[in-house]
Enzyme design. Structure first.
Site, PDB file in Angstrom:
ATOM      1  N   HIS A 226       0.858  -1.187   0.000  1.00  0.00           N
ATOM      2  CA  HIS A 226       0.000   0.000   0.000  1.00  0.00           C
ATOM      3  C   HIS A 226       0.898   1.242   0.000  1.00  0.00           C
ATOM      4  CE1 HIS A 226      -4.025   1.657   0.555  1.00  0.00           C
ATOM      5  NE2 HIS A 226      -3.405   2.637   1.157  1.00  0.00           N
ATOM      6  N   ALA A 227       0.739   2.092  -1.031  1.00  0.00           N
ATOM      7  CA  ALA A 227       1.648   3.239  -1.198  1.00  0.00           C
ATOM      8  C   ALA A 227       1.658   4.133   0.033  1.00  0.00           C
ATOM      9  CB  ALA A 227       1.195   4.063  -2.407  1.00  0.00           C
TER      10      ALA A 227
ATOM     11  N   HIS B 183       0.000  12.068  -5.683  1.00  0.00           N
ATOM     12  CA  HIS B 183      -0.597  12.113  -4.344  1.00  0.00           C
ATOM     13  C   HIS B 183       0.480  11.946  -3.273  1.00  0.00           C
ATOM     14  CE1 HIS B 183      -3.727  11.468  -1.248  1.00  0.00           C
ATOM     15  NE2 HIS B 183      -2.734  10.793  -0.702  1.00  0.00           N
ATOM     16  N   GLU B 184       1.328  10.925  -3.467  1.00  0.00           N
ATOM     17  CA  GLU B 184       2.379  10.655  -2.464  1.00  0.00           C
ATOM     18  C   GLU B 184       3.397  11.777  -2.438  1.00  0.00           C
ATOM     19  OE1 GLU B 184       0.227   7.517  -1.504  1.00  0.00           O
ATOM     20  OE2 GLU B 184       1.803   8.530  -0.391  1.00  0.00           O
TER      21      GLU B 184
ATOM     22  N   HIS C  39       2.425  14.624  -0.282  1.00  0.00           N
ATOM     23  CA  HIS C  39       2.789  14.496   1.137  1.00  0.00           C
ATOM     24  C   HIS C  39       4.244  14.930   1.345  1.00  0.00           C
ATOM     25  CE1 HIS C  39      -0.829  12.543   2.498  1.00  0.00           C
ATOM     26  NE2 HIS C  39      -0.698  11.534   1.687  1.00  0.00           N
TER      27      HIS C  39
ATOM     28  N   GLU D 267      -3.795  15.336   2.630  1.00  0.00           N
ATOM     29  CA  GLU D 267      -4.278  14.458   1.549  1.00  0.00           C
ATOM     30  C   GLU D 267      -4.588  15.239   0.276  1.00  0.00           C
ATOM     31  OE1 GLU D 267      -3.508  11.497   4.043  1.00  0.00           O
ATOM     32  OE2 GLU D 267      -3.748  11.572   1.885  1.00  0.00           O
TER      33      GLU D 267
ATOM     34  N   HIS E 284      -7.085   0.689   5.588  1.00  0.00           N
ATOM     35  CA  HIS E 284      -7.026   1.692   6.649  1.00  0.00           C
ATOM     36  C   HIS E 284      -7.633   1.219   7.957  1.00  0.00           C
ATOM     37  CE1 HIS E 284      -6.330   3.679   2.917  1.00  0.00           C
ATOM     38  NE2 HIS E 284      -5.856   4.724   3.549  1.00  0.00           N
TER      39      HIS E 284
ATOM     40  N   TYR F  26      -9.803  11.912   3.858  1.00  0.00           N
ATOM     41  CA  TYR F  26      -9.908  11.820   2.397  1.00  0.00           C
ATOM     42  C   TYR F  26     -11.184  12.489   1.914  1.00  0.00           C
ATOM     43  CZ  TYR F  26      -6.114   8.504   2.988  1.00  0.00           C
ATOM     44  OH  TYR F  26      -4.912   7.920   3.325  1.00  0.00           O
TER      45      TYR F  26
END
Ligand SMILES: CC(=O)N[C@@H](CC(=O)O)C(=O)NC[C@H](CC1(C(=O)N[C@@H](Cc2ccc(O)cc2)C(=O)O)CCCC1)C(=O)O
Ligand SMILES: [Zn+2]
Length: 627
Positions: free
Chosen positions: A328-329, A358-359, A362, A386, A489, A499
């Site tokens: 999971h990324a 997305h990553e 962060h 997020e 999650h 999210y």
């Protein structure tokens, strides 16, 4: 003997408090760094030894947090004048689950978390007719859900994953809930859900969320009705009911959380040039590194901080073939020396290109607030964290931008291509809203005790049908199935409402960036990097990100958007052309799904078998207990 009059414990003053905070920060940084390294080592190599080391470090962090909170209580901090110093003291005296006094229970809590993480990350579904051939979630089962249009094959993958992961996590999860609640109660919270919601510092947070959800629900119902009609065309009217909920395994995703993978089944104008770039990425020989470079390039273009050299040396780009990892990324902040990393089992496709952004969003936030004191090195609220990557991906995903970077050969200015594009975006962003909203509706009630373990699965499906308009394709076994556990999650204990918040505010950020960049045109066509004043937009974004959690989130929100409240107005404006089009398409459709329909179910066809008394179909994994 004279009484020893206790020296009146004179609370320490503000200037002593500032020194205390500086010492705290140095120690906290070093300890956090070691704890994150232990977490990284475990997730990139799921061994028993690494699990132990991670638990050890987590216990050391909790111990340190308790000491600090005790020391901090000697300062008269509630009466300090400096708002920042007061805010910092308030944060370091908030312990959360670290408040659990009993060492053994705290160790059990952490052991449960690493055990659930390991079960989830190593779960496999094995073929009915060949138990040696098993599929991991990533890539096998996810690819199955994304690519297959065979009703029964999808059912094998959907149910196989829930047998492999969900079923094995139910008991562990309810134990975890009790320990987590016991811990936060020691910190003065009523339950874990209340502690999680406190991060938003918003008194009527749940009411605001409900209001926004109600504003967005009509658009979701229209998308649902349109997609349902298209699925009837694909699977037939007896497998998909025109006025009922949709079988949960037909939406192109293991959790039906985003529907982008069935775009080819629902595309409004199929004869127009494709806007899906996966084939082009493969044709051009894209690999994970090139996808990451593309994203880094865009963040630079928008005036953000480039990925540091160590990022490229230490990031895990693809699934290793020699060890078990958490696929999971995720994005990691090591708190020292600008050490930031992503861990991702990257596949070469458009979905993962968005995930890379997305990553990296962060990572950008980590870099922008790295100068802040440790407690402020967080998102203004978790939804902000997020939203950063998705925000930039909104510009990157436009056909104009994809054409500019050579991933979309043909760019036509055609209202029907616009609708195709908006449909593709709605399958990601609108489809997600009820899912993003319901996960913590369920979890908050699990934490506050209104959903008891015997009702975990029943209440889960009530919410899944009520909000998403989906229904399980096979009957659920109330004693054995724990479908919430099949979603990362939940066993990973990562809160989820962040999210839903992100999917709303990222469009407010996008609207602000587009205006600030001077981009002229409709919101859904906006590529902020094409705006003549893109630097202005980029520097406003950076200014907001640099604040971290140094002030309540409306202050940060206002820097970029000029507003202080979440609003559905931007996402509704973005999708306005699609809303009109869907309403026309659905003139003869029934919006909603409350007719109680359930899918037909051929037991033997799905590799199961009926119990002798014909009671129900069971998997090979089950037995007809006692029958
Ligand atoms: C050390 C650590 O854990 N770090 C945190 C970040 C932090 O807290 O600093 C972190 O990396 N969390 C992992 C998580 C991964 C993903 C995810 O789980 N997404 C949700 C919801 C969603 C769905 C569609 C979409 O377009 C965007 C989001 C899901 O897939 O259900 C996987 C795909 C995208 C993001 C993440 O990045 O949020
Ligand atoms: Zn994220």
């Amino acid at each position: 003997v004279l009484f020893s009059v206790p020296t009146h414990c004179q609370k320490k003053n503000e200037s002593e408090g500032v020194i205390f905070l500086e010492e705290y920060d140095t120690r906290a940084k070093e300890l956090q760094n070691r704890a994150v390294i232990a977490g990284w080592n475990y997730q990139t190599n799921l061994t028993e030894e690494n699990a132990k080391k991670q638990v050890e470090l987590n216990l050391e962090v909790a111990k340190f947090a308790k000491e600090v909170a005790t020391d901090a209580a000697e300062y008269d901090w509630e009466n300090f004048s400096n708002a920042t110093v007061k805010r910092l003291f308030g944060m370091i005296t908030t312990l959360g689950t670290a408040a659990l006094e009993d060492e053994e229970k705290l160790e059990e809590l952490n052991n449960l978390l690493s055990e659930m993480e390991e079960i989830y990350s190593t779960g496999k579904a094995c073929e009915y007719d060949n138990p040696e051939t098993c599929l991991d979630l990533n890539p096998g089962l996810e690819d199955c859900m994304a690519e297959s249009t065979d009703y029964d094959r999808l059912l094998f993958c959907w149910e196989g994953w829930r047998d492999a992961a969900g079923r094995r996590l139910g008991d562990l999860y309810s134990k975890f809930v009790d320990l987590s609640n016991e811990a936060v109660v020691a910190d003065g919270w009523s339950d874990t859900g209340e502690y999680w919601r406190s991060w938003y510092e918003t008194a009527d947070f749940q009411q605001q969320l409900e209001n926004i959800y109600q504003e967005l629900q009509p658009l979701y119902q229209n998308l649902h009705a349109y997609v349902r009609r298209k699925l009837i065309n694909t699977y037939g009217a007896e497998m998909v009911n025109a006025e009922g909920p949709i079988p949960a395994h037909l939406l192109g995703n293991m959790w039906a959380q985003t529907w982008g993978n069935i775009y080819n089944l629902v595309i409004p104008f199929p004869n127009k040039p494709s806007i899906d770039v996966t084939d082009e990425m493969v044709r051009q020989g894209y690999d994970a590194l090139r996808m990451f470079n593309l994203s880094d390039q865009f963040f630079r273009e928008m005036g953000q901080i480039p990925m540091p050299d160590s990022f490229w040396d230490r990031t895990m780009f693809v699934r290793p073939d020699d060890r078990d990892v958490v696929c999971h990324a995720s994005a990691w902040d090591f708190y020292l020396d600008n050490d930031v990393r992503i861990k991702m089992c990257t596949k070469v496709n458009q979905e993962d290109l968005v995930t890379v952004h997305h990553e990296m969003g962060h990572i950008e936030y980590f870099l922008q607030y790295a100068h802040q004191p440790i407690p402020f090195r967080e998102g203004a609220n978790p939804g902000f964290h997020e939203a950063v990557g998705d925000l930039l991906a909104l510009s990157v995903s436009t056909p104009a931008h994809l054409n500019k970077i050579g991933l979309l050969p043909e760019l036509v200015d055609d209202p029907e291509v616009d609708i195709n594009f908006l449909m593709q975006m709605a399958l990601e962003k609108i489809a997600f809203l009820p899912f993003g909203y319901l996960i913590d509706q369920w979890r908050w009630r699990v934490f506050d005790g209104s959903i008891t373990p015997d009702k975990y699965n029943e209440e889960w499906w009530k919410l899944r049908t009520q909000y998403q308009g989906i229904v399980p394709p096979v009957p659920r076994n109330p004693d054995k199935d724990f479908d919430a556990g099949s979603k990362y999650h939940v066993p990973a204990n990562t809160p989820y409402i962040r999210y839903f918040v992100s999917f709303v505010i990222q469009f407010q950020f996008h609207e602000a960036m587009c205006n600030l960049s001077g981009f002229a045109g409709a919101l859904h066509k906006c590529d902020a990097s094409a705006g003549p004043m893109k630097e202005t937009a980029g520097s406003k974004l950076a200014e907001m990100l640099r604040m971290g959690k140094s002030q309540p989130w409306p202050e940060a929100f206002e820097v970029l958007t000029g507003r202080r409240d979440m609003s559905a107005s931007a996402i509704l404006q973005y999708f306005a052309p699609l809303i009109d089009w869907l309403e026309k398409q659905n003139e003869n459709e029934t919006l909603g799904w409350n007719n109680g329909w359930t899918p037909p179910y051929d037991c033997e066809g799905t590799g199961g078998f009926m119990c002798l008394d014909g009671s129900r179909c069971v998997r090979p994994a089950d037995r007809c207990d006692g029958i």
